[in-house]
Design a protein around this motif. Sequence first.
Motif, PDB file in Angstrom:
ATOM      1  N   ALA A   1       2.421   4.509 -16.473  1.00 37.93           N
ATOM      2  CA  ALA A   1       3.076   3.482 -15.660  1.00 37.93           C
ATOM      3  C   ALA A   1       2.804   3.775 -14.193  1.00 37.93           C
ATOM      4  CB  ALA A   1       4.574   3.459 -15.921  1.00 37.93           C
ATOM      5  N   ILE A   2       2.283   2.786 -13.480  1.00 36.94           N
ATOM      6  CA  ILE A   2       2.148   2.879 -12.027  1.00 36.94           C
ATOM      7  C   ILE A   2       3.213   1.972 -11.432  1.00 36.94           C
ATOM      8  CG2 ILE A   2       0.667   2.387 -10.055  1.00 36.94           C
ATOM      9  CD1 ILE A   2      -1.673   3.305 -11.551  1.00 36.94           C
ATOM     10  N   TYR A   3       4.041   2.523 -10.564  1.00 36.85           N
ATOM     11  CA  TYR A   3       5.157   1.734 -10.032  1.00 36.85           C
ATOM     12  C   TYR A   3       5.449   2.138  -8.594  1.00 36.85           C
ATOM     13  CZ  TYR A   3       7.995   5.838 -11.378  1.00 36.85           C
ATOM     14  OH  TYR A   3       8.506   7.110 -11.538  1.00 36.85           O
ATOM     15  N   ARG A   4       6.070   1.198  -7.889  1.00 39.23           N
ATOM     16  CA  ARG A   4       6.439   1.435  -6.502  1.00 39.23           C
ATOM     17  C   ARG A   4       7.807   2.120  -6.471  1.00 39.23           C
ATOM     18  NH1 ARG A   4       6.373  -2.442  -2.261  1.00 39.23           N
ATOM     19  NH2 ARG A   4       5.717  -0.631  -1.043  1.00 39.23           N
ATOM     20  N   ALA A   5       7.857   3.261  -5.813  1.00 38.50           N
ATOM     21  CA  ALA A   5       9.089   4.034  -5.762  1.00 38.50           C
ATOM     22  C   ALA A   5      10.178   3.344  -4.959  1.00 38.50           C
ATOM     23  CB  ALA A   5       8.812   5.416  -5.169  1.00 38.50           C
ATOM     24  N   SER A   6       9.831   2.298  -4.230  1.00 39.52           N
ATOM     25  CA  SER A   6      10.820   1.550  -3.448  1.00 39.52           C
ATOM     26  C   SER A   6      11.622   0.585  -4.314  1.00 39.52           C
ATOM     27  CB  SER A   6      10.128   0.773  -2.325  1.00 39.52           C
ATOM     28  OG  SER A   6       9.096  -0.049  -2.843  1.00 39.52           O
ATOM     29  N   CYS A   7      11.235   0.386  -5.565  1.00 41.27           N
ATOM     30  CA  CYS A   7      12.010  -0.489  -6.447  1.00 41.27           C
ATOM     31  C   CYS A   7      13.243   0.256  -6.953  1.00 41.27           C
ATOM     32  CB  CYS A   7      11.168  -0.970  -7.627  1.00 41.27           C
ATOM     33  SG  CYS A   7      10.905   0.256  -8.937  1.00 41.27           S
ATOM     34  N   TRP A   8      14.255  -0.497  -7.372  1.00 40.54           N
ATOM     35  CA  TRP A   8      15.373   0.114  -8.075  1.00 40.54           C
ATOM     36  C   TRP A   8      14.834   0.723  -9.368  1.00 40.54           C
ATOM     37  CZ3 TRP A   8      19.991   1.258  -6.369  1.00 40.54           C
ATOM     38  CH2 TRP A   8      20.681   0.438  -5.475  1.00 40.54           C
ATOM     39  N   HIS A   9      15.089   2.014  -9.600  1.00 39.57           N
ATOM     40  CA  HIS A   9      14.663   2.626 -10.852  1.00 39.57           C
ATOM     41  C   HIS A   9      15.564   3.811 -11.181  1.00 39.57           C
ATOM     42  CE1 HIS A   9      12.436   4.896  -7.767  1.00 39.57           C
ATOM     43  NE2 HIS A   9      12.304   5.880  -8.644  1.00 39.57           N
TER      44      HIS A   9
ATOM     45  N   ALA B   1       0.814  -1.216   0.000  1.00 40.79           N
ATOM     46  CA  ALA B   1       0.000   0.000   0.000  1.00 40.79           C
ATOM     47  C   ALA B   1       0.847   1.265   0.000  1.00 40.79           C
ATOM     48  CB  ALA B   1      -0.930   0.003   1.209  1.00 40.79           C
ATOM     49  N   THR B   2       2.164   1.121   0.037  1.00 45.90           N
ATOM     50  CA  THR B   2       3.038   2.285   0.177  1.00 45.90           C
ATOM     51  C   THR B   2       3.845   2.552  -1.096  1.00 45.90           C
ATOM     52  OG1 THR B   2       4.828   0.905   1.069  1.00 45.90           O
ATOM     53  CG2 THR B   2       3.284   1.877   2.648  1.00 45.90           C
ATOM     54  N   PHE B   3       4.354   3.784  -1.153  1.00 48.00           N
ATOM     55  CA  PHE B   3       5.357   4.193  -2.155  1.00 48.00           C
ATOM     56  C   PHE B   3       4.874   4.024  -3.592  1.00 48.00           C
ATOM     57  CE2 PHE B   3       8.359   2.450   1.285  1.00 48.00           C
ATOM     58  CZ  PHE B   3       8.346   3.651   1.980  1.00 48.00           C
ATOM     59  N   CYS B   4       3.632   4.396  -3.878  1.00 46.87           N
ATOM     60  CA  CYS B   4       3.091   4.271  -5.226  1.00 46.87           C
ATOM     61  C   CYS B   4       3.191   5.602  -5.957  1.00 46.87           C
ATOM     62  CB  CYS B   4       1.626   3.826  -5.168  1.00 46.87           C
ATOM     63  SG  CYS B   4       0.845   3.818  -6.783  1.00 46.87           S
ATOM     64  N   GLN B   5       3.760   5.584  -7.153  1.00 50.40           N
ATOM     65  CA  GLN B   5       3.794   6.775  -7.978  1.00 50.40           C
ATOM     66  C   GLN B   5       3.513   6.409  -9.433  1.00 50.40           C
ATOM     67  OE1 GLN B   5       7.639   8.363  -6.992  1.00 50.40           O
ATOM     68  NE2 GLN B   5       8.700   7.242  -8.594  1.00 50.40           N
ATOM     69  N   PHE B   6       3.316   7.431 -10.264  1.00 51.14           N
ATOM     70  CA  PHE B   6       2.992   7.145 -11.664  1.00 51.14           C
ATOM     71  C   PHE B   6       3.703   8.116 -12.593  1.00 51.14           C
ATOM     72  CE2 PHE B   6      -0.450  10.062 -10.349  1.00 51.14           C
ATOM     73  CZ  PHE B   6      -0.374  11.029 -11.338  1.00 51.14           C
TER      74      PHE B   6
ATOM     75  N   LEU C   1       3.571  13.293 -17.047  1.00 52.15           N
ATOM     76  CA  LEU C   1       2.988  13.627 -15.752  1.00 52.15           C
ATOM     77  C   LEU C   1       3.593  12.737 -14.678  1.00 52.15           C
ATOM     78  CD1 LEU C   1      -0.797  13.810 -16.772  1.00 52.15           C
ATOM     79  CD2 LEU C   1       0.926  15.626 -16.877  1.00 52.15           C
ATOM     80  N   HIS C   2       3.790  13.315 -13.491  1.00 55.60           N
ATOM     81  CA  HIS C   2       4.422  12.550 -12.413  1.00 55.60           C
ATOM     82  C   HIS C   2       3.825  12.963 -11.071  1.00 55.60           C
ATOM     83  CE1 HIS C   2       7.540  10.276 -10.360  1.00 55.60           C
ATOM     84  NE2 HIS C   2       7.799  11.338  -9.602  1.00 55.60           N
ATOM     85  N   ASP C   3       3.375  11.956 -10.316  1.00 56.04           N
ATOM     86  CA  ASP C   3       2.781  12.236  -9.003  1.00 56.04           C
ATOM     87  C   ASP C   3       2.667  10.925  -8.236  1.00 56.04           C
ATOM     88  OD1 ASP C   3       1.696  13.627  -6.899  1.00 56.04           O
ATOM     89  OD2 ASP C   3      -0.030  14.405  -7.997  1.00 56.04           O
ATOM     90  N   ASN C   4       2.086  11.007  -7.050  1.00 56.58           N
ATOM     91  CA  ASN C   4       1.905   9.843  -6.181  1.00 56.58           C
ATOM     92  C   ASN C   4       0.430   9.588  -5.918  1.00 56.58           C
ATOM     93  OD1 ASN C   4       4.472  11.486  -5.128  1.00 56.58           O
ATOM     94  ND2 ASN C   4       4.865   9.307  -4.862  1.00 56.58           N
ATOM     95  N   PHE C   5       0.116   8.335  -5.612  1.00 55.95           N
ATOM     96  CA  PHE C   5      -1.121   7.990  -4.922  1.00 55.95           C
ATOM     97  C   PHE C   5      -0.719   7.644  -3.485  1.00 55.95           C
ATOM     98  CE2 PHE C   5      -2.456   6.849  -9.312  1.00 55.95           C
ATOM     99  CZ  PHE C   5      -3.553   7.697  -9.394  1.00 55.95           C
TER     100      PHE C   5
END
Length: 266
Positions: free
Chosen positions: A213-221, A135-140, A234-238
């Motif tokens: 793209a919806i991705y978890r910011a906790s991943c290596w990226h 449920a954490t660290f979601c961004q797009f 566009l870039h933001d968080n849920f």
Amino acid sequence: MAFAYDDRLREEYVRDGFTILRGIIPPSLLSDLRREADRARDIARRQHGAQAQRLQPVYEYDELNHRPFTEFLELPDVQTVRGMLLGPDHTTTRNMGILLEPAEHPWCTQWHRDWGYNVPDLDLATFFEFSRNLATFCQFNGALYDDHSLWAVPGSHNREDTPEERAAFPVVPPPSPDFSGARTPEERERLCQEYVRSMPGATQVSLFAGDVAIYRASCWHIGNYVPYVKRATLHDNFVSPDDLRWREEVPKMQERIRAARAKASV
């Protein structure tokens, strides 16, 4: 083909830490967003120079029409994805940004994990424990033009670094590429390519105009950019209640770690 939610998206998100919503931005809204992105690019370069690659949050700039950005977040398909993929307690923010191409030189970010490797004085064991909470660290990233800048390591979003990753990047946070010997744009571009590909398991997350793209910011990226490819994404968080609890805990954690370090140095 119109976007339609599929359970496969949730499966990909849980397994890989990211998924792609193909064609979720309708063409009419894409046109409005591109117009505002062109204005945002002008503002960013006027205020921050030719290499500026972000304007955020867009709502702070009266020169922009904010309505297309809120229309994107209010799209029924976006609301469906937010509820089905992430959960109904996730909310949008007022921090929408636009990611842009550099005007002069190729450039890439460091390989990083948001809220972990880019935050000083953080207990990484606590970060990794928290990142197991989906449920954490979601961004797009919402591409207004084709965007192949984002790379990620599938499955790294809820685990610690592998031995192969530690061998490739023994220092955390990893240093950026060394551009000191690069004399031409092509040499800088090649250095970025080599740096990006040096991460074990690195995968390019390719978006076409209208994809999100919806991705978890906790991943290596990482983001890898060249000036000859136009970018407006566009870039933001849920954000979930668990995210808010984490954000409240971070400064307390930093204070404890700094106090312990000061005590040990006496």
